[in-house]
Design an enzyme around this catalytic site. Structure first.
Site, PDB file in Angstrom:
ATOM      1  N   GLY A   2      -0.151  -5.633   3.559  1.00  0.00           N
ATOM      2  CA  GLY A   2       1.218  -5.118   3.603  1.00  0.00           C
ATOM      3  C   GLY A   2       1.410  -3.893   2.737  1.00  0.00           C
ATOM      4  CG  MET A  42      -2.657  -1.747  -3.791  1.00  0.00           C
ATOM      5  SD  MET A  42      -3.049  -3.479  -4.225  1.00  0.00           S
ATOM      6  CE  MET A  42      -3.264  -3.300  -5.986  1.00  0.00           C
ATOM      7  CG  ASN A  71      -2.422   1.347  -5.778  1.00  0.00           C
ATOM      8  OD1 ASN A  71      -3.358   0.577  -5.897  1.00  0.00           O
ATOM      9  ND2 ASN A  71      -1.966   1.760  -4.603  1.00  0.00           N
ATOM     10  CD  GLU A  75       3.297  -4.479  -2.891  1.00  0.00           C
ATOM     11  OE1 GLU A  75       2.538  -4.481  -3.885  1.00  0.00           O
ATOM     12  OE2 GLU A  75       3.187  -5.325  -1.974  1.00  0.00           O
ATOM     13  CG  HIS A 117       2.760  -6.852  -7.848  1.00  0.00           C
ATOM     14  ND1 HIS A 117       2.343  -8.050  -8.372  1.00  0.00           N
ATOM     15  CD2 HIS A 117       2.487  -6.913  -6.513  1.00  0.00           C
ATOM     16  CE1 HIS A 117       1.838  -8.807  -7.397  1.00  0.00           C
ATOM     17  NE2 HIS A 117       1.923  -8.136  -6.258  1.00  0.00           N
ATOM     18  CD  GLU A 164      -0.271 -10.690  -5.236  1.00  0.00           C
ATOM     19  OE1 GLU A 164       0.908 -10.676  -4.830  1.00  0.00           O
ATOM     20  OE2 GLU A 164      -0.912  -9.649  -5.466  1.00  0.00           O
TER      21      GLU A 164
HETATM   22  N1  TRP Z   1      -1.710  -6.906  -4.238  1.00  0.00           N
HETATM   23  C1  TRP Z   1      -1.267  -6.644  -2.899  1.00  0.00           C
HETATM   24  C2  TRP Z   1       0.080  -7.309  -2.788  1.00  0.00           C
HETATM   25  O1  TRP Z   1       0.203  -8.485  -2.731  1.00  0.00           O
HETATM   26  C3  TRP Z   1      -2.199  -7.209  -1.872  1.00  0.00           C
HETATM   27  C4  TRP Z   1      -3.141  -6.262  -1.232  1.00  0.00           C
HETATM   28  C5  TRP Z   1      -2.846  -5.093  -0.677  1.00  0.00           C
HETATM   29  C6  TRP Z   1      -4.515  -6.441  -0.993  1.00  0.00           C
HETATM   30  N2  TRP Z   1      -3.973  -4.540  -0.113  1.00  0.00           N
HETATM   31  C7  TRP Z   1      -4.989  -5.341  -0.298  1.00  0.00           C
HETATM   32  C8  TRP Z   1      -5.397  -7.440  -1.296  1.00  0.00           C
HETATM   33  C9  TRP Z   1      -6.309  -5.234   0.109  1.00  0.00           C
HETATM   34  C10 TRP Z   1      -6.702  -7.327  -0.898  1.00  0.00           C
HETATM   35  C11 TRP Z   1      -7.167  -6.231  -0.203  1.00  0.00           C
HETATM   36  O2  TRP Z   1       1.081  -6.710  -2.836  1.00  0.00           O
HETATM   37 ZN    ZN Z   2       1.506  -8.925  -4.416  1.00  0.00          ZN
END
Ligand code: TRP
Ligand code: ZN
Length: 897
Positions: free
Chosen positions: A265, A267, A269, A302, A305, A324
């Site tokens: 979905g 990430m 970062n 996100e 996070h 998570e």
């Molecule tokens: N940390 C991300 C989320 O939950 C999850 C995620 C995004 C992810 N891209 C990924 C996990 C690729 C593994 C591989 O918001």
């Molecule tokens: Zn997450």
């Protein structure tokens, strides 16, 4: 990729790293065919580690140069292993300079550095950073990063990194550069860069502490008319975290970038969130109400996070749910607060529980079952599961139910006070909750260590003489792989009692109960109407005193724990709860119980050879549905949920042996019967819930559209020409994607003459909107009318591509998991198709392939004839060459006993 037996990693083997990294400096010369990455790491020995060797991880990299403390390392000074680079006995302080080359244009795995539509993106969680450079790529190694990006200025005018932009300029020769510095120490999985031809919507936003932050949403050119909702959602998220948790944005700049090729979905970062376009781009023309709601929730997720994941991160990947589960809980609460009303909150709760039951309960009962904090894994990418996310969120929610909102907030505050800047474990979170509240949460640890969905069975007794109402609870938990026996969980069960007029009875407990303090329960209220009973033993009894008449119990209100609750309600009691319970979740639940009961008995009849006709139906369900449908005091959104029958997969989970054709036939039969019996009421609901005027995605309007379109779909199940015409005219008049897509879906599921024409027109109109074309594929994939041959034909459509995960999911996944009757065709043709596609996708994108592989998880539950075909398909995949460990883990576990 590897073909040998997969290597298992165990939580008990955790050892702290032999070296820490303090600073990371990187230079990228971006080129799709050969990107040069120069890295300088300042490292120091970890005095607490017994390991002497410096271990770096690297994958699919060409190592060009390696220097330690200024001197080139000879080939004998280091060892390149399977995905590792080791330096034996280095000094305590090391400056390592590494030069590597990667080929982003050939990277179809979408992990590490890759190209999408000509632009560069990265995805480093969980272990993608090692595809960019050699690094101790594990979350307990946290460093500050300074990164210089260099690229052709015309092709890649925008260069983005984590943190703050400190410098940019031209390099001559048509190239330019940008330097980004992230002041916060972070694990490598939060690293990101983006380079390309992108445009942004931006805004300055005043934070609660008075600082101004620059917010940006970056998209490909031509998409700026689709960024407003994501921007609004971001601002709402920032405000919400300030108000609900006192958590402030810690950077001067926060960026969201949309990319069309993405495995998941979105990430988180640091400062540079990267999103699947599906969770950014929206306007009324292309996005449905559900899309709007999902975008709000994923943007929130996100953003949240940044504190729960980034500022406090995970010690190792076994702790994944620490960030998570907690962050899903936060995004669920955020979405609920954005709706604002009590009934809106209940609707959100029902939707979340539906996901849990439909996806997580089966996972917990299948071969991939694992605890919220797993003990082992082969491929960590396979553990981004509904158990880690959704059950993890339920576990966090139970703290709030047990401690109350204020108690939970105190626990959160203590968690950040103790662990800001650290990489920690799930146990640290639990300890913060226990210490802040003074409560003993030792037994609660079992929610992290034991897999499986607990069953709670309830028996009741009313004593007229003493006016005592007794509830007895028995809990158990089925065995799961590696865990034959379970200990009793600490389960909060919220209960209420209804008197014969449907009103809540004030609750007074004689012994054994602890008054909880969940929402709606006031700890010092002498007689609350909802009470949280805490189960800690295998069997437990609670006596309610002063109960003047035989009550109807309302059990597990608001779904206070992720368990299956069994109680022998009569049909009449369920109808009564459906109409009267003050807990809206349980009103919905009562209807679902009644419908499920009918569906299961009809399936039994069908399997005994009965023909599905009106003689098999009594009026209890129809009457209950009529009451709900016509009760205009209830929110349309709530009515929509209450009038939706349990899905085929939910019914399947209730059966010992699954017969997908019988379940499908029964669900369609019941829908047609409800359509027939309530035809006038459906039509009236349709008319009463039109939303004329300008489109708005707010919860109230979306709820109306939801109910109206549910009515439409029931009416179309009659497959008569008035219905066809209604759908056709809704399609023609629609000013938004929700109405348009619902009408199209209803037409496609019918034999309406305009069916093919509508599909073709839809395609022509939205040819240039990839996310809408995904809907076009998916809607056909899940239609009753689409068999495996039709899916194969759609794969030959010029717009189809296996390399784009959204597109692959829209057709293949939609068919394999959203069209059970066709997928489980008795001749096994669906399974053969599945095997073929798992193998093909495995070579392109192991993560996506492994997700598809999981569709067969529950194969042992099916009828013997289907099981045989399923096993054959699984074995075909197992026998394929060059399986990734992602796919190998799933298939091996599925076939294991
Ligand atoms: N940390 C991300 C989320 O939950 C999850 C995620 C995004 C992810 N891209 C990924 C996990 C690729 C593994 C591989 O918001
Ligand atoms: Zn997450």
């Amino acid at each position: 990729m590897r073909t040998d037996t997969p290597h298992t990693i165990y939580r008990k083997d955790y050892a702290s790293p032999s070296f820490f990294v303090d600073t990371v400096e990187m230079g990228f010369d971006l080129d799709p065919d050969a990107t040069i990455v120069a890295t300088r790491l300042t490292m120091r020995r970890n005095p607490a580690s017994r390991g002497k060797t410096l271990v770096l991880y690297g994958e699919s990299l060409r190592l060009v140069a390696l220097r330690m403390n200024g001197k080139a390392l000879s080939k004998r000074a280091y060892t390149l292993g399977h995905g590792t680079l080791e330096i034996a006995n280095p000094p305590d302080e090391v400056v390592l300079e590494i030069e590597t080359v990667t080929q982003p244009s050939q990277n179809t795995s979408l992990m590490g550095l890759y190209v999408s539509n000509g632009n560069f993106f990265t995805q480093c969680e969980a272990e993608g950073f090692r595809k960019i450079t050699f690094f101790p790529d594990r979350p307990d190694v946290m460093a500050t990063y300074k990164v210089m990006l260099r690229a052709d200025k015309e092709k890649y005018p925008v260069l983005l990194g984590n943190g703050n932009l400190v410098e940019q300029g031209d390099l001559g020769d048509g190239r330019h550069y940008a330097v980004w510095e992230d002041p916060f120490r972070k694990p490598s999985y939060l690293f990101a860069l983006v380079a390309g031809n992108l445009v942004c919507q931006e805004e300055t936003f005043r934070l609660q502490d008075g600082r101004d932050a620059l917010l940006q949403v970056w998209v490909e050119e031509g998409n700026l008319d689709k960024t407003q909702h994501a921007m609004e959602s971001l601002k709402n998220s920032i405000r919400w975290d300030e108000e609900r948790f006192g958590l402030e944005l810690d950077l001067d700049r926060f960026m969201i970038v949309a990319v069309s090729d993405f495995n998941m979905g979105a990430m988180e970062n640091k400062g540079l969130n990267i999103f699947n376009t599906k969770y950014v781009l929206a306007n009324p023309r292309i996005a449905t109400d559900v899309d709007f709601a999902n975008i709000e929730s994923v943007v929130g997720h996100e953003y949240f996070h940044n504190w729960t994941g980034n500022r406090v991160t995970c010690r190792d990947w076994f702790q994944l749910s620490l960030k998570e589960g907690l962050t899903v809980f936060r995004d669920q609460e955020f979405s609920a607060d954005m709706i604002g009303t009590d009934s809106g909150r209940a609707v959100k709760r029902i939707e979340d529980v539906r996901v849990l039951r439909q996806a997580q309960f089966p996972e917990d009962a299948g071969p991939m079952a694992h605890p919220v904090r797993p003990d082992s894994y082969v491929e960590i990418n396979n553990f981004y599961t509904v158990t880690i996310y959704e059950k993890g969120s339920e576990v966090v929610r139970m703290y709030q139910t047990l401690l109350g909102r204020d108690g939970f907030r105190k626990g959160m505050d203590l968690y950040f006070q103790r662990h800001d800047g650290q990489a920690v474990e799930c146990d640290d979170f639990r300890r913060a909750m226990a210490d802040a509240s003074g409560r003993n949460l030792d037994q609660f640890e079992l929610w992290y260590s034991q897999a499986g969905t607990p069953r709670v069975t309830v028996a009741t007794r009313y004593d007229e003489m003493s006016n005592i109402y007794t509830m007895s609870f028995t809990q158990s938990c089925p065995p799961t792989p590696g865990q034959p026996k379970k200990l009793p969980f600490h389960i909060p069960v919220a209960v209420g009692l209804l008197d014969s007029s449907g009103r809540d009875i004030p609750l007074r407990l004689q012994k054994g109960g602890t008054e909880g303090s969940s929402e709606g329960v006031h700890a010092n209220d002498p007689a609350p109407t909802t009470m949280v009973l805490e189960l800690t033993q295998q069997t437990q009894t609670f006596d309610f005193v002063g109960v003047l008449e035989q009550p109807v119990p309302s059990l597990l209100r608001n779904f206070s724990a992720p368990v299956v609750l069994e109680y022998d309600y009569t049909d009449a009691e369920l109808g009564f709860l459906m109409a009267n319970d003050s807990d809206p979740f349980n009103r919905w639940e009562a209807g679902q119980r009644l419908a499920l009961r009918r569906m299961l008995s009809l399936v039994r009849e069908v399997k005994q050879g009965a023909a599905l006709d009106a003689s098999l139906l009594d009026t209890a369900l129809t009457d209950a549905f009529r009451v709900t449908l016509t009760d205009t005091s209830l929110d349309p959104a709530f009515r929509e949920l209450a009038l939706t029958l349990p899905s085929e997969s939910v019914v399947a989970e209730q059966m010992e042996v699954v017969d997908p054709q019988a379940i499908h036939a029964v669900r369609r039969f019941l829908r047609r019967s409800l359509a027939q019996a309530l035809r006038a009421e459906w039509l009236a609901a349709y008319e009463a819930n039109l939303t004329p005027g300008e489109y708005s995605p707010d919860a109230e309007s979306a709820g109306k559209r939801g109910l109206k379109n549910l009515a439409l779909s029931y009416l179309l199940d009659l497959d008569e020409s008035d219905g066809h015409q209604l759908a056709q005219s809704q399609y023609d008049a629609a000013n938004n994607m929700t109405d348009r897509l619902s009408a199209l879906g209803a037409l496609v599921n019918s034999s309406a003459p305009g069916r093919e024409d509508a599909l073709a027109r839809f395609y022509d109109e939205f040819e240039n909107e990839a996310l809408v074309i995904d809907k076009w594929f998916s809607l056909q994939a899940v239609s009753y009318n689409t068999d495996v041959e039709a899916v194969r034909a759609l794969m030959r459509h010029p717009a189809f591509s296996l390399k784009n995960p959204n597109r692959a999911r829209s057709l293949i996944f939609s068919f394999c998991s959203g069209n059970p009757a066709q997928f489980h065709a008795p001749d096994g043709s669906g399974y053969a198709y599945w095997a073929e596609l798992v193998i093909t996708l495995n070579a392109l994108n192991p993560q996506v392939a492994a997700r598809l592989a999981r569709v067969m998880d529950r194969w042992r539950k099916y009828e013997p004839a289907l099981q045989r075909n399923m096993r054959n398909a699984l074995e075909d995949v197992a026998a394929a060459k060059s399986l990734s460990k992602d796919v190998l883990e799933v298939i091996t576990k599925s076939l294991a006993n």
